[in-house]
Write a protein that holds these residues in place. Structure first.
Motif, PDB file in Angstrom:
ATOM      1  N   LYS A 107       0.900  -1.157  -0.086  1.00  0.00           N
ATOM      2  CA  LYS A 107       0.113  -0.095  -0.179  1.00  0.00           C
ATOM      3  C   LYS A 107       0.960   1.133  -0.018  1.00  0.00           C
ATOM      4  O   LYS A 107       1.865   1.409   0.678  1.00  0.00           O
ATOM      5  CB  LYS A 107      -0.981  -0.175   1.236  1.00  0.00           C
ATOM      6  CG  LYS A 107      -1.698   1.254   1.524  1.00  0.00           C
ATOM      7  CD  LYS A 107      -2.577   1.324   2.553  1.00  0.00           C
ATOM      8  CE  LYS A 107      -3.020   2.678   2.813  1.00  0.00           C
ATOM      9  NZ  LYS A 107      -4.255   2.746   4.006  1.00  0.00           N
ATOM     10  N   ILE A 138      -3.474  14.179   7.489  1.00  0.00           N
ATOM     11  CA  ILE A 138      -2.655  12.788   7.035  1.00  0.00           C
ATOM     12  C   ILE A 138      -2.524  12.654   5.696  1.00  0.00           C
ATOM     13  O   ILE A 138      -3.808  12.956   4.886  1.00  0.00           O
ATOM     14  CB  ILE A 138      -3.645  11.872   7.764  1.00  0.00           C
ATOM     15  CG1 ILE A 138      -3.718  11.751   9.318  1.00  0.00           C
ATOM     16  CG2 ILE A 138      -2.827  10.537   7.344  1.00  0.00           C
ATOM     17  CD1 ILE A 138      -4.687  10.607   9.868  1.00  0.00           C
ATOM     18  N   ARG A 153       0.049  12.153   1.791  1.00  0.00           N
ATOM     19  CA  ARG A 153       1.108  12.585   1.162  1.00  0.00           C
ATOM     20  C   ARG A 153       1.569  14.032   1.115  1.00  0.00           C
ATOM     21  O   ARG A 153       0.654  14.905   0.800  1.00  0.00           O
ATOM     22  CB  ARG A 153       1.088  12.200  -0.427  1.00  0.00           C
ATOM     23  CG  ARG A 153       1.126  10.405  -0.300  1.00  0.00           C
ATOM     24  CD  ARG A 153       0.902  10.064  -1.752  1.00  0.00           C
ATOM     25  NE  ARG A 153      -0.374  10.174  -2.535  1.00  0.00           N
ATOM     26  CZ  ARG A 153      -0.521  10.882  -3.493  1.00  0.00           C
ATOM     27  NH1 ARG A 153       0.334  11.151  -4.393  1.00  0.00           N
ATOM     28  NH2 ARG A 153      -1.791  10.814  -4.034  1.00  0.00           N
ATOM     29  N   LEU A 194       0.597  14.130   9.842  1.00  0.00           N
ATOM     30  CA  LEU A 194       1.212  13.077   9.701  1.00  0.00           C
ATOM     31  C   LEU A 194       1.584  12.719   7.892  1.00  0.00           C
ATOM     32  O   LEU A 194       0.601  12.690   7.545  1.00  0.00           O
ATOM     33  CB  LEU A 194       0.519  11.943  10.148  1.00  0.00           C
ATOM     34  CG  LEU A 194       0.856  10.342   9.765  1.00  0.00           C
ATOM     35  CD1 LEU A 194       2.251   9.980  10.436  1.00  0.00           C
ATOM     36  CD2 LEU A 194      -0.001   9.316  10.257  1.00  0.00           C
ATOM     37  N   GLY A 195       2.638  12.670   7.714  1.00  0.00           N
ATOM     38  CA  GLY A 195       2.951  12.505   6.315  1.00  0.00           C
ATOM     39  C   GLY A 195       4.339  12.364   5.691  1.00  0.00           C
ATOM     40  O   GLY A 195       5.292  12.669   6.575  1.00  0.00           O
ATOM     41  N   SER A 214      -1.803   6.510  12.176  1.00  0.00           N
ATOM     42  CA  SER A 214      -3.034   7.306  11.416  1.00  0.00           C
ATOM     43  C   SER A 214      -4.222   6.738  11.946  1.00  0.00           C
ATOM     44  O   SER A 214      -5.166   7.717  12.329  1.00  0.00           O
ATOM     45  CB  SER A 214      -2.942   6.872   9.849  1.00  0.00           C
ATOM     46  OG  SER A 214      -3.379   5.737   9.588  1.00  0.00           O
ATOM     47  N   GLU A 222      -8.763  15.836  -5.837  1.00  0.00           N
ATOM     48  CA  GLU A 222      -9.016  14.570  -4.903  1.00  0.00           C
ATOM     49  C   GLU A 222      -9.931  13.685  -5.528  1.00  0.00           C
ATOM     50  O   GLU A 222     -11.149  14.027  -5.503  1.00  0.00           O
ATOM     51  CB  GLU A 222      -9.649  15.195  -3.695  1.00  0.00           C
ATOM     52  CG  GLU A 222      -9.577  14.137  -2.380  1.00  0.00           C
ATOM     53  CD  GLU A 222      -8.121  13.539  -2.190  1.00  0.00           C
ATOM     54  OE1 GLU A 222      -7.891  12.530  -2.536  1.00  0.00           O
ATOM     55  OE2 GLU A 222      -7.412  14.395  -1.131  1.00  0.00           O
ATOM     56  N   GLY A 244     -10.637  10.348  -2.209  1.00  0.00           N
ATOM     57  CA  GLY A 244     -10.328  10.670  -1.038  1.00  0.00           C
ATOM     58  C   GLY A 244     -10.881   9.824  -0.086  1.00  0.00           C
ATOM     59  O   GLY A 244     -12.134   9.363   0.185  1.00  0.00           O
ATOM     60  N   TYR A 279     -12.626   7.924   6.596  1.00  0.00           N
ATOM     61  CA  TYR A 279     -12.139   7.351   7.976  1.00  0.00           C
ATOM     62  C   TYR A 279     -12.465   8.398   9.044  1.00  0.00           C
ATOM     63  O   TYR A 279     -12.836   7.703  10.022  1.00  0.00           O
ATOM     64  CB  TYR A 279     -10.706   7.088   7.513  1.00  0.00           C
ATOM     65  CG  TYR A 279     -10.405   6.179   6.467  1.00  0.00           C
ATOM     66  CD1 TYR A 279     -11.215   5.000   6.385  1.00  0.00           C
ATOM     67  CD2 TYR A 279      -9.091   6.317   5.757  1.00  0.00           C
ATOM     68  CE1 TYR A 279     -10.818   4.079   5.291  1.00  0.00           C
ATOM     69  CE2 TYR A 279      -8.782   5.220   4.838  1.00  0.00           C
ATOM     70  CZ  TYR A 279      -9.798   4.228   4.503  1.00  0.00           C
ATOM     71  OH  TYR A 279      -9.385   3.436   3.577  1.00  0.00           O
TER      72      TYR A 279
HETATM   73  P1  ADP Z   1      -4.188   8.993  -2.239  1.00  0.00           P
HETATM   74  O1  ADP Z   1      -4.129  10.057  -3.253  1.00  0.00           O
HETATM   75  O2  ADP Z   1      -2.724   9.380  -1.174  1.00  0.00           O
HETATM   76  O3  ADP Z   1      -4.346   7.635  -2.412  1.00  0.00           O
HETATM   77  P2  ADP Z   1      -6.409   8.604  -0.244  1.00  0.00           P
HETATM   78  O4  ADP Z   1      -7.073   9.613   0.591  1.00  0.00           O
HETATM   79  O5  ADP Z   1      -7.359   8.079  -1.542  1.00  0.00           O
HETATM   80  O6  ADP Z   1      -5.161   9.565  -1.017  1.00  0.00           O
HETATM   81  O7  ADP Z   1      -5.905   7.369   0.318  1.00  0.00           O
HETATM   82  C1  ADP Z   1      -4.665   7.933   1.370  1.00  0.00           C
HETATM   83  C2  ADP Z   1      -4.642   6.418   2.217  1.00  0.00           C
HETATM   84  O8  ADP Z   1      -3.274   6.341   2.871  1.00  0.00           O
HETATM   85  C3  ADP Z   1      -5.451   6.439   3.609  1.00  0.00           C
HETATM   86  O9  ADP Z   1      -5.639   5.092   4.024  1.00  0.00           O
HETATM   87  C4  ADP Z   1      -4.536   7.325   4.608  1.00  0.00           C
HETATM   88  O10 ADP Z   1      -4.878   6.943   5.855  1.00  0.00           O
HETATM   89  C5  ADP Z   1      -3.222   6.542   4.179  1.00  0.00           C
HETATM   90  N1  ADP Z   1      -2.037   7.559   4.337  1.00  0.00           N
HETATM   91  C6  ADP Z   1      -1.219   8.436   3.631  1.00  0.00           C
HETATM   92  N2  ADP Z   1      -0.222   8.940   4.252  1.00  0.00           N
HETATM   93  C7  ADP Z   1      -0.102   8.323   5.331  1.00  0.00           C
HETATM   94  C8  ADP Z   1       0.955   8.158   6.258  1.00  0.00           C
HETATM   95  N3  ADP Z   1       1.811   9.149   6.336  1.00  0.00           N
HETATM   96  N4  ADP Z   1       0.806   7.448   7.385  1.00  0.00           N
HETATM   97  C9  ADP Z   1      -0.219   6.549   7.366  1.00  0.00           C
HETATM   98  N5  ADP Z   1      -1.421   6.466   6.505  1.00  0.00           N
HETATM   99  C10 ADP Z   1      -1.025   7.151   5.322  1.00  0.00           C
END
Ligand code: ADP
Length: 576
Positions: free
Chosen positions: A16, A303, A305, A334-335, A367, A384, A387, A392
């Protein structure tokens, strides 16, 4: 018989970096639960979860890519621990690396084009070995890594036997189209002369464009995102217009068994007897003690990227302005992502102790704790597609503050909108002013209207985001393209090992459990809470992902999904 085969670069919990994995990890589960056996297939990366499982080789073969022969095996997870068959394609030399897309320094692997072309061909080669009546009824490809499959089955003689199988292509992120120059065209399998144009978009090979042209149906992960792709999709706008008849926007669901506040083993305090207030305040206390925040101020978290797409560049100025104004609120990030953003957050953590803190890491367990302990979750995204974070957050009682874009628009009505169905706070423009006024609305509501905050929490925790509703929409799309998917009462087939006479003679050898997967205890111990220095990482709950440096996409490490969460929070559940 497998009715739907999901082909992807990621699948939670095996591999993931973001939402793609979450979706591919849950769709087959919900389909299989509904009686339509579905499976997922991804490359076999050298990741902890994958190495901690036992695999049975079900097929061996080889494919030619630019005069080089790649031997591969397809392996199935022996324990069926995800509730549906998970297959991996083991291609030694291409995927047996510790990162999904990037190496340990965060740089993307230089052979990405060859890796995914080989993976796609290997999947098709495996499918050719099925007796025709046992072939999947739909090939469901996700994002650009698998976008050449719809084109290959139609136009590459080697795979044309598979052409009658409908292909569905889902766009999780249209920003990454996988484009490469014609100088790499020799990596493709031989194809009909007339099929060249289908690959080309603006003079280069664009796999996403090829999929939009050749897949039987194209879906995006929200309705608004489909509309937005027609307005702006990095050059593919006219193509999306042209193909509108086969395009569908289907909002993602979430895995309500993994994301269940009553059973989640990654959070310190679970929801008991619907005592939402106690659930939130106890989990907030954990975060406040870790990060040195006062409990009597709202905690607003981010939370994700740390990249432009997620709009994080808006946060430093917005937060600074807010903190200097003296308004009482705390901010947590967090990221991982772009180095300059990471550095800004690190600096701010030192500048504003007690008001701002950041964990520059990928940490799945943390997270979960942040969703459970935060009052608000902010998502100022530029783009987005769907999202998941806001869903969550809502499930864990954190009120979303989002920009009105893509899936955020579809899932978070503003509390000020007529109709009284608001779920959070929205802002329209990508500007510090708009983001700040959304924050002010949130913070003043928290300080002055605790009753409304409590009411809103209860409402958002009751929203049903589960996949059950969503899969009906996918079934409708499958049927529209002629696939006969229907509940099948026959028990799932047993795992059959590869017959010895197959092209690759190697005996099936389950991967040794080099790093046995940690069992997530039914009740995770409550670690002692200690205060952290600015920017210091929390004493990660025992399931925390191993920190690694990544720029754009970050891979998760081992996290066993919470074992068989039996109770799904019902939309009608009563709360106190
Ligand atoms: P993306 O465009 O990054 O796929 P989404 O919102 O569709 O964005 O999904 C993001 C997923 O990644 C979620 O499950 C989120 O909790 C997780 N996530 C993103 N960054 C982190 C991080 N630094 N630590 C833990 N989980 C993260």
């Amino acid at each position: 018989m497998i009715q739907v085969l999901h082909i992807s670069a990621e699948c939670y919990p095996a591999a993931k970096t973001g939402g793609l994995a979450d979706v591919v990890g849950s769709l087959p589960k919900y389909f299989t639960n509904a009686g339509m056996l579905s499976a997922a297939i991804i490359p076999k990366y050298a990741l902890k979860w994958i190495h901690g499982r036992e695999w049975v080789t079900v097929y061996g073969g080889s494919v030619w890519v630019n005069w080089r022969q790649w031997r591969f095996t397809v392996q199935q997870e022996a324990g069926n621990s995800l509730g549906y068959p998970l297959f991996v394609v083991d291609i030694p030399g291409l995927f047996d690396r510790p990162g999904i897309y990037n190496d340990a320094s965060g740089a993307p692997y230089g052979d990405e084009i060859e890796r995914y072309i080989t993976f796609q061909q290997a999947v098709l080669d495996w499918l050719l070995s099925f007796p025709w009546q046992e072939r999947p009824r739909v090939l469901h490809c996700h994002d650009h890594h698998t976008a050449l499959i719809p084109w290959m089955v139609k136009h590459c003689p080697a795979y044309q036997q598979l052409a009658p199988i409908p292909t569905v292509f889902t766009i999780h992120n249209g920003q990454y189209q996988g484009a490469f120059g014609w100088n790499n065209g020799n990596l493709l399998p031989p194809y009909e002369a007339g099929a060249r144009n289908l690959l080309d978009w603006n003079g280069i090979i664009n796999p996403m464009a090829a999929a939009v042209k050749t897949a039987w149906a194209v879906t995006t992960v929200s309705e608004s995102y489909l509309y937005e792709l027609h307005q702006n999709s990095l050059g593919l706008e006219t193509l999306f217009h042209q193909e509108w008849r086969k395009e569908y926007g289907i909002i993602n669901g979430i895995d309500v068994h993994v994301w269940d506040p009553e059973t989640d083993p990654m959070i310190h305090h679970r929801l008991e007897d619907d005592h939402i207030q106690a659930f939130k305040s106890k989990n907030k206390r954990v975060l406040c003690e870790w990060f040195g925040f006062p409990e009597d101020a709202p905690l607003i978290s981010f939370i994700g990227r740390l990249v432009g797409e997620k709009g994080v560049d808006l946060l430093p100025d917005t937060y600074r302005r807010f903190i200097h104004s003296g308004t009482r609120a705390c901010f947590l990030v967090l990221g991982t992502g772009e180095p300059w953003t990471q550095n800004q957050f690190r600096t701010m953590a030192h500048q504003y102790p007690g008001r701002f803190n950041a964990v520059i890491d990928y940490n799945e367990a943390l997270s979960h704790q942040i969703y459970a302990g935060s009052d608000f979750l902010i998502m100022p995204s530029r783009v987005e597609p769907c999202g998941l974070n806001q869903m969550y957050a809502m499930r864990y009682g954190a009120i979303p503050i989002v920009r009105s874009i893509g899936g955020l628009k579809d899932t978070v009505p503003d509390i000020g909108e007529p109709g009284g169905n608001g779920r959070g706070i929205r802002f329209d423009h990508f500007s510090v002013e708009d983001a700040s006024s959304a924050l002010y609305r949130a913070v003043s509501m928290w300080h002055n209207e605790p009753g409304i905050v409590a009411f809103l929490r209860q409402r958002i925790m009751e929203v049903d985001f589960s996949w059950e509703k969503t899969i009906e929409k996918y079934v409708a799309v499958y049927r529209r393209v002629g696939a006969t998917v229907e509940p099948d009462k026959a028990p799932p087939p047993e795992i059959k090992e590869e017959a010895p006479a197959k092209p690759v003679a190697k005996a099936a050898k389950p991967v040794a459990a080099e790093e046995p997967a940690k069992k997530v205890a039914a009740a995770s111990p409550k670690p002692k809470v200690k205060k952290l220095a600015p920017g210091e990482k929390p004493p990660a709950p025992e399931t925390a992902a191993k920190p690694t440096k990544r720029i754009e996409k970050q891979s998760v490490s081992e996290e066993k999904p919470p074992a068989a969460a039996k109770t799904k929070r019902k939309a009608t559940a009563k709360k106190k």
